[in-house]
Design a protein around this motif. Sequence first.
Motif, PDB file in Angstrom:
ATOM      1  N   VAL A 175       0.851  -1.177   0.000  1.00  0.00           N
ATOM      2  CA  VAL A 175       0.000   0.000   0.000  1.00  0.00           C
ATOM      3  C   VAL A 175       0.890   1.230   0.000  1.00  0.00           C
ATOM      4  CG1 VAL A 175      -1.845   1.219   1.192  1.00  0.00           C
ATOM      5  CG2 VAL A 175      -1.683  -1.256   1.382  1.00  0.00           C
ATOM      6  N   GLU A 176       0.966   1.895  -1.129  1.00  0.00           N
ATOM      7  CA  GLU A 176       1.762   3.116  -1.266  1.00  0.00           C
ATOM      8  C   GLU A 176       3.157   2.974  -0.666  1.00  0.00           C
ATOM      9  OE1 GLU A 176      -0.700   6.080   0.439  1.00  0.00           O
ATOM     10  OE2 GLU A 176      -2.302   5.727  -1.001  1.00  0.00           O
ATOM     11  N   GLY A 177       3.868   1.940  -1.078  1.00  0.00           N
ATOM     12  CA  GLY A 177       5.255   1.786  -0.651  1.00  0.00           C
ATOM     13  C   GLY A 177       5.451   1.123   0.709  1.00  0.00           C
ATOM     14  N   VAL A 178       4.357   0.838   1.405  1.00  0.00           N
ATOM     15  CA  VAL A 178       4.467   0.186   2.704  1.00  0.00           C
ATOM     16  C   VAL A 178       3.807  -1.197   2.621  1.00  0.00           C
ATOM     17  CG1 VAL A 178       3.958   0.354   5.159  1.00  0.00           C
ATOM     18  CG2 VAL A 178       4.285   2.426   3.824  1.00  0.00           C
ATOM     19  N   TYR A 179       4.499  -2.208   3.132  1.00  0.00           N
ATOM     20  CA  TYR A 179       3.901  -3.535   3.162  1.00  0.00           C
ATOM     21  C   TYR A 179       3.072  -3.660   4.437  1.00  0.00           C
ATOM     22  CZ  TYR A 179       6.860  -4.611  -0.753  1.00  0.00           C
ATOM     23  OH  TYR A 179       7.441  -4.588  -1.993  1.00  0.00           O
ATOM     24  N   VAL A 180       1.769  -3.858   4.276  1.00  0.00           N
ATOM     25  CA  VAL A 180       0.877  -3.879   5.431  1.00  0.00           C
ATOM     26  C   VAL A 180       0.243  -5.255   5.585  1.00  0.00           C
ATOM     27  CG1 VAL A 180      -1.085  -2.777   6.533  1.00  0.00           C
ATOM     28  CG2 VAL A 180       0.346  -1.473   4.984  1.00  0.00           C
ATOM     29  N   ALA A 181       0.253  -5.782   6.804  1.00  0.00           N
ATOM     30  CA  ALA A 181      -0.370  -7.079   7.061  1.00  0.00           C
ATOM     31  C   ALA A 181      -1.360  -6.960   8.201  1.00  0.00           C
ATOM     32  CB  ALA A 181       0.702  -8.094   7.407  1.00  0.00           C
ATOM     33  N   HIS A 182      -2.495  -7.638   8.043  1.00  0.00           N
ATOM     34  CA  HIS A 182      -3.453  -7.749   9.143  1.00  0.00           C
ATOM     35  C   HIS A 182      -3.503  -9.201   9.581  1.00  0.00           C
ATOM     36  CE1 HIS A 182      -5.634  -3.850   8.949  1.00  0.00           C
ATOM     37  NE2 HIS A 182      -5.081  -3.820   7.745  1.00  0.00           N
TER      38      HIS A 182
ATOM     39  N   ILE B 108      -0.502  -5.513  11.720  1.00  0.00           N
ATOM     40  CA  ILE B 108      -1.580  -5.067  12.601  1.00  0.00           C
ATOM     41  C   ILE B 108      -2.324  -6.255  13.191  1.00  0.00           C
ATOM     42  CG2 ILE B 108      -3.722  -3.733  12.710  1.00  0.00           C
ATOM     43  CD1 ILE B 108      -2.273  -2.476   9.985  1.00  0.00           C
ATOM     44  N   ASP B 109      -2.355  -6.280  14.510  1.00  0.00           N
ATOM     45  CA  ASP B 109      -3.097  -7.305  15.240  1.00  0.00           C
ATOM     46  C   ASP B 109      -4.517  -6.787  15.439  1.00  0.00           C
ATOM     47  OD1 ASP B 109      -4.276  -8.858  17.146  1.00  0.00           O
ATOM     48  OD2 ASP B 109      -2.462  -9.109  18.359  1.00  0.00           O
TER      49      ASP B 109
END
Lengths: 250, 475
Positions: free
Chosen positions: A139-146, A173-174
């Motif tokens: 997402v816009e250069g950031v790897y995001v995990a839920h 993100i938890d």
Amino acid sequence: MTVFTCSDSLEAMLTCIYDAWYSRLGHDNVRLEIEPIEQLNMFDTYVHVEADERKAMAVADAVNMKISPAFYGEIVYCLGAYERDVLDTVYRVLVLGFKHGAGVLDAYGYEAVSRFKAIRIRYGREASSFLEFVRFNLVEGVYVAHFEPKSRVLLTVAEHFADRMPSEHWMIIDDIHREAAVHPCNEQYYIRKLSAEEYDRLKATEDYDDSFTELWKVYFKEIAIKERENYRCQLTHFSKWKRKHVTEFA
Amino acid sequence: MYEIVNDYTTMDKLRILADAAKYDVACTSSGVDRKGKEGFLGNSCAAGICHSFAADGRCISLLKILMSNHCIHDCKYCLNRRSNDVERATFLPDEICKLVIEFYKRNYIEGLFLSSGVLNSPEHTMELICRTLSMLRNKYRFNGYIHVKAIPGAPAELLAQAGLLADRISLNLELPNSESLKKLAPGKNFNNIVKPMASISSTIAAHRVAAGKTPYMERSKINNRLESNIFSKMRIEAAQNNSILVPERALDRDLSRPFAPAGMSTQMIIGATPDTDLELITVTEQLYKSMDLKRVFYSAYVPLNDDAALPAKGTAVPLLREHRLYQADWLLRYYGFAASELLSPERPNFNEVIDPKCDWAVRHLDVFPVEVNTAPADILIRVPGIGPKSLERIFRARRYGGLTFDALKKMGVVLKRAKYFITCGGKMMDRIPIEERFIVNRLTDVDRREVYSFTDRTTYRQMSLFDMGMKAVSG
């Protein structure tokens, strides 16, 4: 029976152990529980304990110095587990630990030790399974995990990825405990409690379309051998509650 | 020579070349611990990490693809053989690198498994593979796990280069003897497979010694407790007789890498030829002992081609046999068994209804029951229901006092199997006659669901809503 209750932060739990111990009521006459208490018992007295840094440190130091640092590590690790009786079990194990030394963790004959080990092993498995199943989305250069763990495993998971991807921006993100591990490129990561507003904004990151998602789904489908199809086996290895937020099952 | 150029997209190539690679079994990312580095991507964990599980229940740990599914060989069992009319594609090195890096960053995979059909010649194919790996390691700064297939017939310099870039290198034996190989893979030569294997094995040993380690691969800790195990009297004959592989030219940073730190592995096909289990397991033991292989994989043959020399299409895949062989393989590596103890020329195949360990135990009732509180490790590990982990726990707990059946259960001992073979404080758990037929019947009953799950997939059975639900979700 006197029941000492506290919130589920590490500091509060260690403080609770301290207070129960120094209440001088006798180990058999106290019980420790994590709030919220689901069922109150009319024969018990309930004492709420607030987190206190000095008391928590006192417990940590005592365990570190009088038993062993490894023993302390085991206990802290275990306290992250979601089981309701984990705090009381840790208390019983500490009683045994102070009496017999660190080796007591091998003595399965004690009820408390075998329960402690069972929780510890389950927690360890949960933590390592999320090293496998956490999925990032660009997402816009950031790897995001839920992800949605039952226990507090964010620290273990973040530690793993800090070593693995030191030169990327990423964030895990938890969703259950509303915490996030944030890692800026080439810097130390940190853990942050999320406010409701922040959480809502971060929730939207899952809707981003990532160009590699489709490729991965194609690969996932192709790699299975049709003649060997075995969904039950797949289910044993990859249980359903862990499949939330996993790209190939989304 | 003409080359047909297709305008396949990366997606098409991934579809074709993943589909073509799926019959390679190995998908492990284990055997090497490596920390991450700033500026690089990836690390490696000795226990291995699986990232997903496909519809066939097999783990997906690595991005398992072929460099190309063009092939000059015409092996009868293979889907990509020359005479088959299938879609053919070849990846560009850059495409593979991008896929690996992007998949890795999203935590889909643990690394790359790169194999290939033989495109033009073994040299050309191996060269392409090496170029890809070098690009991945040096240009894309990938520090994760790489498993590479050595192409039989490739020159030694290229094998050396591949070994320095990868973590594990493997060479498929495919069949346990040269007659079977000649029959099914006329283009291949048994010596062409075994010789490079020996050189790779001695090169690994040499690099280990140079790094201050023992020449032998690390094995499960449990083997230290056992007096007799197949690894105890090992010697690498290879180191004396075989040349050590040296790359023709390599970058300094490639040379500073250990040579295949996660060792070497191989794979054999089950059920395409009449070879017996005894033959397969004996060859396996030989490979562990003389070549110091880290793993031997078995692949139940899935009939893909119509050929008189092979089982017809639609023949059931020998899954139970494969399962029994893997169980036996574990007995060799973790339980101190030798191949000759498990099978003999009179009984060359494994029992279908009970597993090899139970089978051994009921044929040796003279040594049972054993006392858990005093028995040595060598015999305790042979009790069905006790594995390396519970053995370790039993040994630690014994220092703190006597054990009870209750404590054993909590340690993870499977009492429904173990209770026929052990005593605790001189007593057995129930009243159990030590009689072979009785125990076999009971153990068969314990195993019946497992056996059923392997054998009855082709016959009719009552369909349950559970099964349908699973398919709808995952399919």
